[in-house]
Structures are given as structure tokens and as C-alpha cells.
Design an enzyme around this catalytic site. Structure first.
Site, PDB file in Angstrom:
ATOM      1  N   HIS A  28      -6.440 -13.060   6.057  1.00  0.00           N
ATOM      2  CA  HIS A  28      -5.321 -13.829   6.617  1.00  0.00           C
ATOM      3  C   HIS A  28      -5.300 -15.266   6.084  1.00  0.00           C
ATOM      4  O   HIS A  28      -4.475 -16.067   6.508  1.00  0.00           O
ATOM      5  CB  HIS A  28      -5.378 -13.831   8.151  1.00  0.00           C
ATOM      6  N   ARG A  75      -2.204  -6.611   1.752  1.00  0.00           N
ATOM      7  CA  ARG A  75      -1.835  -6.003   3.044  1.00  0.00           C
ATOM      8  C   ARG A  75      -1.557  -4.508   2.892  1.00  0.00           C
ATOM      9  O   ARG A  75      -1.916  -3.705   3.748  1.00  0.00           O
ATOM     10  CB  ARG A  75      -0.604  -6.720   3.609  1.00  0.00           C
ATOM     11  N   HIS A 129      -3.293  -1.385   5.032  1.00  0.00           N
ATOM     12  CA  HIS A 129      -2.471  -0.422   5.765  1.00  0.00           C
ATOM     13  C   HIS A 129      -2.667   0.990   5.227  1.00  0.00           C
ATOM     14  O   HIS A 129      -2.541   1.958   5.972  1.00  0.00           O
ATOM     15  CB  HIS A 129      -0.995  -0.827   5.703  1.00  0.00           C
ATOM     16  N   ASN A 138       4.839  -0.297   9.589  1.00  0.00           N
ATOM     17  CA  ASN A 138       4.769  -0.476   8.137  1.00  0.00           C
ATOM     18  C   ASN A 138       6.066  -0.999   7.525  1.00  0.00           C
ATOM     19  O   ASN A 138       6.114  -1.278   6.319  1.00  0.00           O
ATOM     20  CB  ASN A 138       4.388   0.844   7.459  1.00  0.00           C
TER      21      ASN A 138
END
Length: 329
Positions: free
Chosen positions: A197, A63, A67, A95
Site C-alpha cells: 500500500h 494489485r 487478487h 474485482n
């Protein structure tokens, strides 16, 4: 006048194309062969050790990479700590839920590299994060693939630059496609990368709207599997601590696999942004294909990850190699 404007636009597009291609041209698989030949093994050993300490390392690192890359490119700018004079990316509201284990994975790998004399301060934090992300995918049972290296670390990190750059749980296919396209990524890339995911967790509050307050007509999103609604309500009662998280994949949460797409076929996508991939006619055929063929999904995921790794690469005076991944130096 119109002709001049068209010419100016064409020149702008050409220059943008050249910049993007020059940046990605710097990347190559054996970038550190001369300076730190064992870089990939050193990073992998550090990542493996971290994973043995806590499984959260895997989804947290994956992740963190997304980001980072989606905000001004893959340049480790998300690693930078805020100072009195600058509120950095990592402290933007979107975040704050990034797990500390992702950051720690990069820091530990950097320490391992710095312990080797010829590798000390030779490898960018951006490349360490790229390698670590590849490694956690593989350690979770996903494909093993070669990564391109040669990124420099970014020289800027501001919370103000994050807004509008990251996907949201409530996004539909139109919104997701538009967001990914800004990074040179296609509809297929978006569907493939959404497959990440298959790992990880989400805070209960992120799904409240789907099971408690969907719209004026119905409180529950009708695309959610009824048995899954019952499970979600049991795991996420309305008065729950907002810090409580649940698995993104209710079936094989610790395995990188194509079950994510099988879940979508059954109405078990956790977010609207997940389930909409199955309900939208543009993405449904791909979801069905990858649900039935894990090998095709793995290859698509690898291809899309390599493309993602080319986004916003810093070169020359636009970047450097940080001595401390969390600070400009």
C-alpha cells in the site's frame, strides 16, 4: 470412533501437505531455461515500456497479482473474461476496481513473448503476471529479486469463488491474520505484504466511514491524524464522484519504500486495515522496526512475495498454458 476420526483428519492433513509441497516443488528459478531462455528480459522490457506510458501500470499490476493469488491461488484466473455461460472472477464486485492497466501489462508481455518463435505459447500467463509484478516493484524503486517459475494457468474462474477471499479496508488484525493464514501466510507476511500500500490509489468512498460516519459516538475515526482528516475531507467531499481516487500513501505515492510504516506511526494509514497494524500490539513492533529500517522491510517483502507466489500452484492436469490470457483454450 474418535480414534478413526483423528486418523482420518491426520491423513487429510498429510495429503494436503503433500499436494502443496508437490505443487511448489515444481517451481524453480530457471524453469524456462531450455524453452525460452530470455523470458525474464522480454517480460521486463514489455513492462518497462508499459510503465513509461502510464505510472498506473505499477500499482495496477501489483494489485492484480494479489487478487489473483488470494482466490484459488496464483493461476491467472483473474485474467479470464466472462462469457454468456460463466461470470468470471474479474466481474465479481470486489474485482471491478482492478485497473485495466494491470491486465494490459500481462497482455503486452504475452504478445512480446509470442513474437519470439521459441517462446510462443511456452510461458504461462500466471508466470508472466508473477514476473511483471516483480518488475513493477523494482521499477518503483523497490528491491530486485528472483522469482520462482513453473506455474500453469488455472482451468476455472468464477465470480462465486471470490467472496470471503480478499482483504477488506475495514478489516482488523484478527480478520487479516485469519485470511492470510488460509493461504499459508503468517502475521509477519501479512504486515510485509500490506506494505504494498506504499503504492497505488483507493476510491474516496472506501474511506468515507473513517472520516464521516465512524460510529454513533464520533463521526471521525480517532486513530486518524487530525491534519490527515482535513486533507482527506478536502480531497474526498461527501458528494464526490465515486470514481475519484486518492493516493494510498500521502507522502511518497510513486515510490516503493518503507514510508508506509512511518505513515502508520503518524496516524496516516488510509484504511482501518492499514492503521490497525500500528494500534494492535501484535503487529506494532514490526511496524516500528520496518519504519526504522528499509532494508529489513525490503527483505521481508521479498520473502513474503515468494511465499505468496507458491499459493495454489496448478500442476499436471489441473492447469495448462493459455494461448490467450483472457480465455480458456
Amino acid at each position: 470412533m474418535a480414534a478413526v476420526n483423528r486418523t482420518s483428519l491426520l491423513l487429510l492433513l498429510i495429503s494436503l501437505f503433500l499436494v502443496l509441497n508437490l505443487a511448489s516443488a515444481q517451481l524453480r528459478r530457471n524453469f524456462y531455461a531450455g524453452s525460452c531462455p530470455n523470458v525474464e528480459q522480454i517480460v521486463r522490457n514489455a513492462v518497462q515500456k508499459k510503465v513509461q506510458q502510464t505510472f498506473t501500470t505499477i500499482p495496477a499490476t501489483l494489485r492484480l497479482y494479489f487478487h489473483d493469488c488470494f482466490v484459488n491461488g496464483c493461476d491467472a484466473s483473474v485474467m479470464i473474461a466472462s462469457t454468456n455461460n460463466n461470470k468470471a472472477e474479474k466481474d465479481h464486485e470486489e474485482n471491478l476496481s482492478l485497473a485495466g492497466d494491470g491486465f494490459d501489462t500481462v497482455i503486452k508481455a504475452k504478445e512480446a513473448l509470442d513474437a519470439v518463435a521459441n517462446c510462443r505459447n511456452k510461458v504461462s500467463c500466471a508466470d508472466i503476471l508473477t514476473m511483471a509484478t516483480r518488475d513493477v516493484v523494482n521499477l518503483a524503486g523497490g528491491p530486485k529479486y528472483d522469482v520462482e517459475l513453473g506455474r500453469l494457468d488455472g482451468l476455472s474462474s468464477t465470480a462465486a469463488s471470490v467472496g470471503g477471499k480478499l482483504p477488506h479496508p475495514t478489516d482488523n488484525v484478527n480478520q487479516l491474520t485469519s485470511l492470510f493464514a488460509k493461504n499459508g501466510l503468517s502475521l509477519n507476511d501479512m504486515i510485509a505484504l500490506s506494505g504494498a500500500h506504499t503504492l497505488g490509489f483507493a476510491h474516496c468512498t472506501k474511506v468515507f466511514n473513517r472520516i464521516y460516519s465512524f460510529n454513533k459516538t464520533t463521526k471521525v475515526d480517532p486513530t486518524v491524524n487530525k491534519a490527515y482528516v482535513t486533507e482527506l475531507k478536502a480531497s474526498c467531499p461527501q458528494n464526490i464522484d465515486p470514481r475519484v481516487a486518492i493516493n494510498m500513501d500521502p507522502t511518497t505515492p510513486r515510490q516503493f519504500d518503507n514510508v508506509y510504516y512511518k505513515n502508520l506511526q503518524q496516524g496516516k494509514g488510509l484504511f482501518t486495515s492499514d492503521q490497525d497494524l500500528f494500534t494492535d500490539r501484535r503487529s506494532k513492533p514490526t511496524v516500528d522496526l520496518w519504519a526504522s529500517n528499509a532494508q529489513l522491510f525490503n527483505q521481508a517483502f521479498v520473502n513474503s512475495m515468494i511465499k505468496l507466489g507458491r499459493v495454489g500452484v496448478k500442476t499436471g492436469n489441473n492447469g495448462n498454458i493459455r494461448r490467450d490470457c483472457g480465455a480458456f483454450n
